[in-house]
Design a protein around this motif. Sequence first.
Motif, PDB file in Angstrom:
ATOM      1  N   GLY A 100      52.833  51.107  43.332  1.00  0.00           N
ATOM      2  CA  GLY A 100      52.641  51.770  44.596  1.00  0.00           C
ATOM      3  C   GLY A 100      51.033  52.210  44.825  1.00  0.00           C
ATOM      4  O   GLY A 100      50.954  52.211  46.198  1.00  0.00           O
ATOM      5  N   ASN A 101      50.468  52.294  43.764  1.00  0.00           N
ATOM      6  CA  ASN A 101      48.984  52.713  44.051  1.00  0.00           C
ATOM      7  C   ASN A 101      48.250  51.366  44.444  1.00  0.00           C
ATOM      8  O   ASN A 101      47.482  51.684  45.451  1.00  0.00           O
ATOM      9  CB  ASN A 101      48.349  53.230  42.685  1.00  0.00           C
ATOM     10  N   ALA A 102      48.715  50.267  43.942  1.00  0.00           N
ATOM     11  CA  ALA A 102      47.948  48.946  44.384  1.00  0.00           C
ATOM     12  C   ALA A 102      48.515  48.712  46.074  1.00  0.00           C
ATOM     13  O   ALA A 102      47.744  48.508  46.692  1.00  0.00           O
ATOM     14  CB  ALA A 102      48.345  47.878  43.724  1.00  0.00           C
ATOM     15  N   MET A 103      49.831  48.960  46.500  1.00  0.00           N
ATOM     16  CA  MET A 103      49.920  48.928  47.607  1.00  0.00           C
ATOM     17  C   MET A 103      49.333  49.772  48.549  1.00  0.00           C
ATOM     18  O   MET A 103      48.709  49.534  49.821  1.00  0.00           O
ATOM     19  CB  MET A 103      51.441  49.103  47.661  1.00  0.00           C
ATOM     20  N   SER A 119      35.137  46.233  49.737  1.00  0.00           N
ATOM     21  CA  SER A 119      36.623  46.171  49.957  1.00  0.00           C
ATOM     22  C   SER A 119      37.481  45.369  49.202  1.00  0.00           C
ATOM     23  O   SER A 119      38.453  45.745  48.674  1.00  0.00           O
ATOM     24  CB  SER A 119      36.719  45.858  51.492  1.00  0.00           C
ATOM     25  N   LEU A 120      36.701  44.148  48.922  1.00  0.00           N
ATOM     26  CA  LEU A 120      37.584  43.014  47.886  1.00  0.00           C
ATOM     27  C   LEU A 120      37.641  43.770  46.667  1.00  0.00           C
ATOM     28  O   LEU A 120      38.582  43.324  46.011  1.00  0.00           O
ATOM     29  CB  LEU A 120      36.638  41.879  48.204  1.00  0.00           C
ATOM     30  N   ASP A 121      36.488  44.262  46.257  1.00  0.00           N
ATOM     31  CA  ASP A 121      36.625  44.766  44.973  1.00  0.00           C
ATOM     32  C   ASP A 121      37.683  45.796  44.589  1.00  0.00           C
ATOM     33  O   ASP A 121      38.099  46.047  43.537  1.00  0.00           O
ATOM     34  CB  ASP A 121      35.120  45.594  44.528  1.00  0.00           C
ATOM     35  N   LEU A 122      38.079  46.857  45.615  1.00  0.00           N
ATOM     36  CA  LEU A 122      39.026  47.749  45.632  1.00  0.00           C
ATOM     37  C   LEU A 122      40.254  47.002  45.445  1.00  0.00           C
ATOM     38  O   LEU A 122      41.204  47.631  44.546  1.00  0.00           O
ATOM     39  CB  LEU A 122      39.127  48.459  46.881  1.00  0.00           C
ATOM     40  N   VAL A 123      40.632  46.100  46.341  1.00  0.00           N
ATOM     41  CA  VAL A 123      41.971  45.091  45.866  1.00  0.00           C
ATOM     42  C   VAL A 123      41.726  44.639  44.724  1.00  0.00           C
ATOM     43  O   VAL A 123      43.041  44.550  43.968  1.00  0.00           O
ATOM     44  CB  VAL A 123      41.817  44.196  47.228  1.00  0.00           C
ATOM     45  N   ARG A 124      40.772  44.006  44.278  1.00  0.00           N
ATOM     46  CA  ARG A 124      40.738  43.334  43.042  1.00  0.00           C
ATOM     47  C   ARG A 124      41.132  44.176  41.873  1.00  0.00           C
ATOM     48  O   ARG A 124      41.973  44.079  41.063  1.00  0.00           O
ATOM     49  CB  ARG A 124      39.396  42.484  42.827  1.00  0.00           C
ATOM     50  N   ARG A 125      40.571  45.354  41.913  1.00  0.00           N
ATOM     51  CA  ARG A 125      40.675  46.333  40.683  1.00  0.00           C
ATOM     52  C   ARG A 125      42.177  47.176  40.632  1.00  0.00           C
ATOM     53  O   ARG A 125      42.704  47.202  39.766  1.00  0.00           O
ATOM     54  CB  ARG A 125      39.599  47.400  40.748  1.00  0.00           C
ATOM     55  N   SER A 126      42.562  47.174  41.927  1.00  0.00           N
ATOM     56  CA  SER A 126      43.966  47.819  41.864  1.00  0.00           C
ATOM     57  C   SER A 126      45.031  46.821  41.538  1.00  0.00           C
ATOM     58  O   SER A 126      46.098  47.143  40.810  1.00  0.00           O
ATOM     59  CB  SER A 126      44.268  48.412  43.415  1.00  0.00           C
ATOM     60  N   THR A 127      44.910  45.716  42.137  1.00  0.00           N
ATOM     61  CA  THR A 127      45.884  44.821  41.589  1.00  0.00           C
ATOM     62  C   THR A 127      45.910  44.263  40.338  1.00  0.00           C
ATOM     63  O   THR A 127      46.864  44.155  39.390  1.00  0.00           O
ATOM     64  CB  THR A 127      45.763  43.566  42.592  1.00  0.00           C
ATOM     65  N   GLU A 151      50.309  35.028  41.362  1.00  0.00           N
ATOM     66  CA  GLU A 151      50.532  35.495  42.911  1.00  0.00           C
ATOM     67  C   GLU A 151      49.037  36.309  43.227  1.00  0.00           C
ATOM     68  O   GLU A 151      48.615  35.950  44.428  1.00  0.00           O
ATOM     69  CB  GLU A 151      51.762  36.149  43.164  1.00  0.00           C
ATOM     70  N   VAL A 152      49.094  37.172  42.674  1.00  0.00           N
ATOM     71  CA  VAL A 152      47.612  38.033  42.943  1.00  0.00           C
ATOM     72  C   VAL A 152      46.401  37.264  43.030  1.00  0.00           C
ATOM     73  O   VAL A 152      45.608  37.334  43.890  1.00  0.00           O
ATOM     74  CB  VAL A 152      47.529  39.161  42.040  1.00  0.00           C
ATOM     75  N   ASP A 153      46.069  36.492  42.003  1.00  0.00           N
ATOM     76  CA  ASP A 153      44.862  35.531  42.043  1.00  0.00           C
ATOM     77  C   ASP A 153      44.707  34.801  43.074  1.00  0.00           C
ATOM     78  O   ASP A 153      43.922  34.566  43.885  1.00  0.00           O
ATOM     79  CB  ASP A 153      45.023  34.700  40.766  1.00  0.00           C
ATOM     80  N   SER A 154      46.080  34.306  43.675  1.00  0.00           N
ATOM     81  CA  SER A 154      46.064  33.480  44.653  1.00  0.00           C
ATOM     82  C   SER A 154      45.668  34.084  46.100  1.00  0.00           C
ATOM     83  O   SER A 154      44.990  33.606  46.807  1.00  0.00           O
ATOM     84  CB  SER A 154      47.463  32.683  44.871  1.00  0.00           C
ATOM     85  N   HIS A 155      46.332  35.227  46.343  1.00  0.00           N
ATOM     86  CA  HIS A 155      46.102  35.992  47.510  1.00  0.00           C
ATOM     87  C   HIS A 155      44.575  36.342  47.501  1.00  0.00           C
ATOM     88  O   HIS A 155      43.787  36.445  48.625  1.00  0.00           O
ATOM     89  CB  HIS A 155      46.989  37.305  47.645  1.00  0.00           C
ATOM     90  N   VAL A 156      44.017  37.100  46.488  1.00  0.00           N
ATOM     91  CA  VAL A 156      42.586  37.711  46.472  1.00  0.00           C
ATOM     92  C   VAL A 156      41.629  36.333  46.538  1.00  0.00           C
ATOM     93  O   VAL A 156      40.589  36.416  47.087  1.00  0.00           O
ATOM     94  CB  VAL A 156      42.460  38.295  44.871  1.00  0.00           C
TER      95      VAL A 156
END
Length: 403
Positions: A100-103, A119-127, A151-156
């Motif tokens: 939920g925090n990552a979402m 912005s990308l770093d925030l997404v990377r660290r939370s996921t 899945e996460v690596d592919s999206h990032v």
Amino acid sequence: MEWTRRALLVGAAVGFSGCLSAGDSNVEYPETTTATAADEPLVEAEGTEPAVDEEPTPQQTEPAVPNRELATEVERVYGGIEWFATDYDESIATYQRVLGNAMATVRRVRNDAEFDANSLDLVRRSTDRAVATAASELGDHFGIPDQMRGEVDSHVATIRRFGNRGDLDRIDEELERLYAYLRGIRSDLFVRRVLSDRQIDADLYRHLHDDTLDPEDENDDDDEAPPGLFEIYHSAEYAGYAYSGPRYVERDPFGDDQDDDENEGQALLARQRTHFDTVSEPTDRTGFAYVVSYGIPDVANQPTDLEPLDYPHTSLFVQRYTDVSAATAAVRTLFDTAVGREGDFSFGRDRWHRVYYEADGDVTYAFLIQAGPFVLVAAPSEVAWEERVDWTEPLDRLWLWRP
């Protein structure tokens, strides 16, 4: 379908007892102490013997572990059952909270007017935190962490690629896809179907199931072992199924089917207690589990309304003790009191005691073995070992038969 035959257990216990007499004696003994006068000099003996070095105290060695390989396997099985009984709920709650925090982070980045490296770093660290939490909380039991990582690596990677190109529309679309993926694996529906503690298709099933092929079965053209279905109960009052097939078992494990008034599941649990009460030794025991193994047909022949009790089944009783010595003492207590033994029998590589004992007024025959801090009792029946016919099929599905 269980093998049953009533037979009364008749026996008598014979023992010896005695005591030492206590009280005053009419025999007097002289005093044996001697006194040395205060003014009498102490004289050394002329032939004083040389001092002798004290022998070193022998080091204590760890007790041997009976059936060490089996003990390792039982640890995996029992540890998995105990995790579902005691830690599953908290681990799932932690998993869903961090997802939920990552979402929330992905949504916040998506709602920002600009997108940059921070912005990308925030997404990377939370996921990454979500994947790490899934690994620490569920990784020993479910395969979801590895799937999440991919899945996460592919999206990032996709977000980074289009970020380098300045394609904000495509970044927005990929963030939306990542958010939808996280929402899906966090949902209660996903947990019930994929991360279930009721019908477990996870490592516990694979630890329980004997997936080896029988080399002596010349008529077996399949390249897969017969499927297993295991109904499990832990002393912390947890019950579940371990099953990897496509059917949903309507009857609650060791419980009842809402459409059935016969209470078959509760009767099954009562039979486990009856079968194993005599071989239950609570001293220094940390917990126990029942495992009922079913000889279900191949998937193609399984009905949509699969009821395990329609098929041959047998039971395994696992008791865990504080250590090897406590388990050894428990076995000794059983053999010294209520359990007789006669010969042995091999399950795979391990030799088990053939045991018999009284259960609810009948003679019950079973098999017993100690494996490290565990004591296992398998296949209880009122039919004697040597008179059973085609009785091993349900037990064959358990890992106990692995060579």
